[in-house]
Structure formats: C-alpha cells, structure tokens
Design a protein around this motif. Structure first.
Motif, PDB file in Angstrom:
ATOM      1  N   SER A 165      49.398  73.658 131.946  1.00 52.90           N
ATOM      2  CA  SER A 165      48.400  73.087 132.467  1.00 52.90           C
ATOM      3  C   SER A 165      47.227  73.335 132.127  1.00 52.90           C
ATOM      4  O   SER A 165      45.937  72.850 132.380  1.00 52.90           O
ATOM      5  CB  SER A 165      48.521  73.017 133.952  1.00 52.90           C
ATOM      6  N   THR A 166      46.970  74.759 131.720  1.00 53.25           N
ATOM      7  CA  THR A 166      45.693  75.495 131.461  1.00 53.25           C
ATOM      8  C   THR A 166      45.363  75.099 129.971  1.00 53.25           C
ATOM      9  O   THR A 166      44.159  75.511 129.588  1.00 53.25           O
ATOM     10  CB  THR A 166      45.844  77.003 131.762  1.00 53.25           C
ATOM     11  N   ASN A 167      46.234  74.805 129.068  1.00 52.08           N
ATOM     12  CA  ASN A 167      46.019  74.444 127.878  1.00 52.08           C
ATOM     13  C   ASN A 167      45.687  73.000 127.306  1.00 52.08           C
ATOM     14  O   ASN A 167      46.613  72.282 127.524  1.00 52.08           O
ATOM     15  CB  ASN A 167      47.155  75.175 126.849  1.00 52.08           C
ATOM     16  N   GLN A 168      44.189  72.637 127.480  1.00 51.18           N
ATOM     17  CA  GLN A 168      44.102  71.387 126.870  1.00 51.18           C
ATOM     18  C   GLN A 168      44.673  70.950 125.766  1.00 51.18           C
ATOM     19  O   GLN A 168      44.791  69.574 125.816  1.00 51.18           O
ATOM     20  CB  GLN A 168      42.555  71.251 127.056  1.00 51.18           C
ATOM     21  N   GLN A 169      44.931  71.708 124.918  1.00 42.27           N
ATOM     22  CA  GLN A 169      45.544  71.353 123.441  1.00 42.27           C
ATOM     23  C   GLN A 169      46.912  70.742 123.391  1.00 42.27           C
ATOM     24  O   GLN A 169      47.454  69.917 122.625  1.00 42.27           O
ATOM     25  CB  GLN A 169      45.399  72.310 122.641  1.00 42.27           C
ATOM     26  N   SER A 170      47.344  70.909 124.529  1.00 40.53           N
ATOM     27  CA  SER A 170      48.963  70.487 124.861  1.00 40.53           C
ATOM     28  C   SER A 170      49.096  69.156 125.251  1.00 40.53           C
ATOM     29  O   SER A 170      50.065  68.584 125.014  1.00 40.53           O
ATOM     30  CB  SER A 170      49.583  71.649 125.840  1.00 40.53           C
ATOM     31  N   GLY A 171      48.111  68.560 125.852  1.00 42.73           N
ATOM     32  CA  GLY A 171      48.223  67.188 126.627  1.00 42.73           C
ATOM     33  C   GLY A 171      48.267  66.121 125.293  1.00 42.73           C
ATOM     34  O   GLY A 171      47.760  66.472 124.263  1.00 42.73           O
ATOM     35  N   HIS A 172      48.785  65.157 125.768  1.00 45.21           N
ATOM     36  CA  HIS A 172      48.810  63.905 124.892  1.00 45.21           C
ATOM     37  C   HIS A 172      48.523  62.750 125.409  1.00 45.21           C
ATOM     38  O   HIS A 172      48.343  62.567 126.523  1.00 45.21           O
ATOM     39  CB  HIS A 172      50.180  63.911 124.142  1.00 45.21           C
ATOM     40  N   GLN A 173      47.455  61.758 124.621  1.00 44.59           N
ATOM     41  CA  GLN A 173      46.980  60.802 125.257  1.00 44.59           C
ATOM     42  C   GLN A 173      47.976  59.413 125.103  1.00 44.59           C
ATOM     43  O   GLN A 173      48.668  59.261 123.957  1.00 44.59           O
ATOM     44  CB  GLN A 173      45.799  60.419 124.524  1.00 44.59           C
ATOM     45  N   CYS A 174      48.203  58.857 126.206  1.00 39.16           N
ATOM     46  CA  CYS A 174      49.141  57.802 126.052  1.00 39.16           C
ATOM     47  C   CYS A 174      48.510  56.343 125.543  1.00 39.16           C
ATOM     48  O   CYS A 174      47.273  56.215 126.109  1.00 39.16           O
ATOM     49  CB  CYS A 174      49.691  57.337 127.581  1.00 39.16           C
ATOM     50  N   GLN A 175      48.884  55.629 124.651  1.00 40.44           N
ATOM     51  CA  GLN A 175      48.488  54.425 124.215  1.00 40.44           C
ATOM     52  C   GLN A 175      48.574  53.321 125.228  1.00 40.44           C
ATOM     53  O   GLN A 175      49.456  53.262 125.801  1.00 40.44           O
ATOM     54  CB  GLN A 175      49.033  54.163 123.088  1.00 40.44           C
ATOM     55  N   PRO A 176      47.549  52.693 125.511  1.00 43.07           N
ATOM     56  CA  PRO A 176      47.859  51.433 126.435  1.00 43.07           C
ATOM     57  C   PRO A 176      48.700  50.328 126.099  1.00 43.07           C
ATOM     58  O   PRO A 176      48.582  49.827 124.953  1.00 43.07           O
ATOM     59  CB  PRO A 176      46.212  50.888 126.614  1.00 43.07           C
ATOM     60  N   GLN A 177      49.362  49.915 127.052  1.00 44.47           N
ATOM     61  CA  GLN A 177      50.444  48.932 126.826  1.00 44.47           C
ATOM     62  C   GLN A 177      50.077  47.557 127.776  1.00 44.47           C
ATOM     63  O   GLN A 177      50.844  46.692 127.652  1.00 44.47           O
ATOM     64  CB  GLN A 177      51.813  49.211 126.975  1.00 44.47           C
TER      65      GLN A 177
END
Length: 583
Positions: A165-177
C-alpha cells in the motif's frame, strides 16, 4: 454464402488514424464557424471554399485509412484466441503478476477491470503461450470430486501476493466498463464551449472502449470453446451494437453461432462422381435444426460454462436464442444462430458509421437523449427500439440537401459480384469496398444537424408516411400502424410495429420541445450563472434534463404517461410477441 463480419464498436485500435482525421476536421469546422460569424458572412468566401475542399480530401483519406470490416473482424478474433481472462485479488501486485505470466511468453496487451471482483484480460503474442499457461493451471483442491472438470481460458490466480500500500508503483488502474452517471455527464457537458464539443464529448464518454471491445470478443471466444465440443470449426461472433460502431458501455452482448465455416459444407461434387460424406441426422426444418442446436449449446453453457448464470433457452421466439449473464465480464448475453439478416444489418450500420463521422456522433446523441426521456427502454414494450431510432437518424441524413449518406439502393448498385447476398429470398446486397462510395459535399455542423433532426421529426407526417433508408424518401404506409419504419432487407416488415400511438406522440412532443431548447441555447453563454464549481446546464446538457424539457411553459404541457398506460403498452407488446412466436 459468405458469412457476414462485424467489428468492435469502440474500434479504438482500428480507427486510431480515422479519429485523428475526425478531430482535425471538427477543429476545422469550428474554426470556419468562428471566421464566418466574425466576418458576418461578407468576406472570406474564398477561404471557406478552399477549406471545404480540404475537408472533402480529409474525408477521402479518412475512408482509405480505415481497415476493412472483415480485416478488423479477423484481427479481433485472432486477438481473442491468444487471450485469457483471469480472476485475481484486488490488491494483486501488478509487477509480480506480469512477471509470473511472462514465463509463458511475451505479453502483448493486458488490462484490469472490475465485475463481481477484479479481473484481468491478458493477450499473449502467441497461442503457444496460452497452452503453456493452461498446462500449469490445476483443478481446485477443495471439493475436488464435486466439481465438473471443464477446462477453459477463464482462470483464477491464487497466492501471488498483494501490492504494498505504500508503493504507488504497485497499483493498477481499472478500465471503465460502464458509462458515467447522467448527472456527472450533464455537468461535464455544461463546461464545453460549443454544442459540437458537447456532442463529441458525449460520444467519446459513452462509446465502447478499446478494452471493452476486446472483452466482448474474448467472451465470444470462450463460448466458442464450449460450442466447439459439439460443432468443431464453428465460430461465435458478436453482432449488433457491440460491433456496428454505435455500441454504448454497458450494452448487451449479442452473439451469433456461425456454422457456415465448417469444412465440407457447400462442397461441389468431384468429377469422379465418388465422394465421402458424413452421416447426419435430419430435422423437419431449418428452424428445427436451429432450435436443437441452441438447446444443446444452452444446456452446455448452463452446466459447464464458468461464470454463466441465469441461462434461459427461448427457443419458440421468432428468432430462437439462449439468454444468460456472464458474470466475469458483466455482460448480459443473447446467443442466436441462423440470424444472417441481423448480421447484414450490423454490417450496413457499420458501413454508414465509417462513411462520415457525423453519423456516429448524431446517433449517439439521439440515443442518449431518447433514453434520458424514456423514449427507449431496456425492457420489451411499446417503446421505440435503438435500431428503429438509428434508422430514423440515417433517414434524416439521407434527406439533407445535399445528402450526407447514400441510400441502400445506391449502395446495392455499387456492389460487385463478390458482394452478392440473398438471404431467405431477401436481397441483402450492398457494396463492401468503402473506397467505391463517393459522398456529396455537405459540411453542416453537428449542432445544426441535431437541431434540424428534431425539427424534421416534429413535423413528419407519421400518420400517412413510412420511413425507408433503402429509397431515402418517404413512402405511403403499407399498413395501419402509428409508426412505420421499413426493414432495410426484409422490406415487408415494419421494425417499429411494437410502437403505439402514445409513445409516438411523446416522441414528437419531445422533438418539438428539444428543438425549441436548442434554439434558446444559441443566445446562452457557456458556463454562465455558475455557482461554485457547478456549471449551469446549457445546450445539449439541457436536453438531457427530463424535468427541464417537460416544464417548458411556452409549450403545451404534456404529463408523463400514467402507470396504467405503461402497463397497457407492455401487455400489448407481450401479446404481439406471442403472436409472432406462434407464427
């Protein structure tokens, strides 16, 4: 008979070049409008003429830059065959995820989205990578004996580890459906500087995305894996709004079980006179074959299809189908077979959509307006359907002076021998090579077209005239019905037969009021009267406010249709559907 092809309605990949042309063209048109207004139409005629010529050249380049329908269809299907759908934890570490899957081969594209949990679509560069990944997958160990051991490309990823949670690089953006809420859309539209820009924003916000289009083809490919157990070499293709260029995020997924590509069909007798042929069971009719085929596929989807729930086999309808929900994608699905006329209709709408970008913009806007006011509905009834509404937009564009799009008869006249198509006695022939179609010069703005669309149908003689995009002109009604729209291919059919007089009156009234509202917007200043960060609705944003349209004091007040009338309309529609099923 050559099977009909169709493409993902988003068409973001295939239309990348075309969109650049469209955006440039839109900027050019707006620039011309500003020049024309400032000079009060007294000077600058030569500049306008020169720019109009450049506009026509852009349209020609735009058509030539778009891939053919069949090429895009094949490309989408090939992408789907190299893809897998993976259920994963919402906190999945993206880097570990990609590193793990890359062991099986190069990943060409991937994206995450949410639907009853987190999912990822992963496209490999080669099919061998998919096979390698499936070899690694295991049957769940819990309650192993009670599970049907059906293997598919719908997988679950376990024990990979969560993102820090402290690593912003690990997150992924979800594509809108799904589309943005209507209230948010109205606010965004109110911030635009012109009605043309509002229409463009609405279309880009509501149309199918590249990712959503890929997901639709992947779901078809997953269903094909099930059907192929009984019908090797079959194909399942999306059709309708999913692929004709007018699809909206959240729309249903219509699928077509295509058996025409199975080897051995339509094979000529060899010169020797001797041939081998399969032993096959016979049925009473082609309809009976379709019903039996869909019954078997429907049972397989119900029993073995991962994520497929609520399966209904609606086999006695005029067009037999299997309906179900595919939870991993969030799509409501309808699977049909032997529905070739609908496939040709899909191809025709796609063709019109790529001929001129204004076609898609206007169709999206009118459809959104109609849904906001209950003119169309997601449930069966006496409402105008999206297909009928689209045909009405096409007819209006054919009636412009000069016409923006050609008639279907003209497209048939341009067709070559390879385009010949006769389905169940209906002539479904039209040209497939877009470069053969020469359009007339019409540079009307989207704002003008939208306003005059409402004016056109506010005064249309629905009581005696029929709408036909085959002829491109009004015709006398061949039957007694409030609204008559000729089916483009099955010309004896009325595609709007379900619409009752009450719904047509509401449509006409809303056209009158919307036309009046757009005329008032000409004197409005975009963003005027803002309070804080909330802009005042104007232009197209005003048209999407049902209370605003219904409350115009200068127009005759029309109350919303009572619940009893809506129930009556629904009963009438169900009665008509039952009669069609029996016939």
């Amino acid at each position: 008979m050559r099977p009909c092809a169709s493409i993902g309605a988003a068409m973001a990949a295939s239309f990348a070049v075309c969109r650049l042309h469209m955006r440039g063209r839109g900027i050019l048109v707006k620039g011309l409008q500003k020049v024309d207004t400032c000079l009060h139409r007294n000077i600058g005629t030569n500049v306008v003429a020169a720019q109009s010529a450049a506009l026509r050249k852009d349209e020609t380049d735009e058509k030539e830059g778009c891939k053919s329908l069949y090429a895009v269809q094949a490309e989408r299907q090939e992408q789907a065959e190299r893809s897998v759908l993976i259920s994963c934890h919402s906190r999945t570490n993206e880097k570990k995820f990609l590193k793990h899957l890359s062991k099986h081969g190069d990943i060409k594209k991937y994206f995450f989205y949410e639907s009853y949990g987190m999912y990822a679509v992963v496209e490999f560069a080669n099919r061998e990578s998919v096979a390698s990944l499936l070899e690694e997958a295991v049957i769940p160990s819990v309650n192993h004996e009670s599970m049907v051991p059906f293997k598919s490309r719908l997988l679950s990823l376990k024990n990979l580890g969560s993102a820090d949670s402290t690593n912003q690089q690990s997150g992924h953006q979800c594509q809108p459906q799904a589309t943005i809420p209507i209230n948010e859309l109205i606010q965004r539209l109110s911030r635009e500087e012109s009605i043309d820009q509002q229409i463009t924003f609405l279309t880009e916000a509501y149309q199918l995305t590249e990712e959503n289009s890929r997901l639709r083809f992947l779901v078809c490919s997953l269903l094909k894996d099930i059907a192929a157990a009984y019908f090797p070499e079959c194909n399942i293709k999306p059709f309708g709004s999913s692929v004709n260029g007018f699809g909206k995020l959240g729309s249903d997924l219509d699928m077509f079980l295509d058996l025409d590509g199975i080897s051995g069909r339509n094979t000529k007798m060899p010169k020797s006179g001797l041939s081998l042929e399969y032993q096959m069971k016979r049925a009473n009719s082609e309809r009976a074959v379709t019903q039996s085929t869909l019954s078997v596929i429907g049972e397989c989807v119900d029993q073995f299809g991962p994520g497929c729930v609520g399966v209904q086999k609606i086999l006695n309808a005029r067009c037999p189908l299997v309906r179900f929900a595919h939870q991993p994608s969030g799509f409501q699905c309808d699977l049909t077979a032997n529905n070739r006329v609908a496939m040709k209709s899909t191809e025709l709408l796609y063709l019109y959509g790529v001929l001129d970008p204004r076609v898609r913009f206007l169709v999206f806007t009118v459809r959104c307006w109609a849904r906001a006011h209950g003119i169309t509905s997601g449930i069966p009834g006496a409402w105008i359907t999206n297909f009928s509404l689209t045909v009405m937009v096409l007819f209006f564009l054919q009636r412009r002076s000069p016409p923006i799009i050609p008639t279907l008869d003209h497209l048939r006249d341009l067709a070559g021998p390879a385009d010949k198509s006769v389905i169940e006695g209906n002539d479904c022939t039209f040209v497939s090579d877009i470069s053969k179609i020469q359009l007339q010069s019409n540079t009307e703005t989207l704002e003008k077209l939208l306003c005059e669309f409402f004016e056109f149908y506010a005064t249309f003689a629905f009581n005696k005239m029929s709408i036909s995009i085959r002829k491109g002109k009004e015709q006398n009604k061949p039957e007694v019905a409030p609204l008559h729209i000729q089916n483009p291919f099955e010309t004896s059919l009325n595609v709007s037969k379900n619409v009752n007089a009450t719904q047509l009156e509401r449509f006409v009234a809303l056209c009158q009021e919307s036309s009046w509202l757009l005329q008032q917007s000409e004197t409005n200043t975009p963003g005027s009267g803002n309070k804080g960060n909330t802009p005042t609705p104007w232009g197209l944003a005003t048209l999407l406010l049902p209370s605003q349209v219904a409350g115009i004091k200068s127009r005759k007040k029309r109350r919303r249709e009572p619940a009893s009338e809506r129930i009556k309309s629904l009963l009438e529609s169900l009665k008509n559907n039952n009669q069609q099923k029996k016939s």
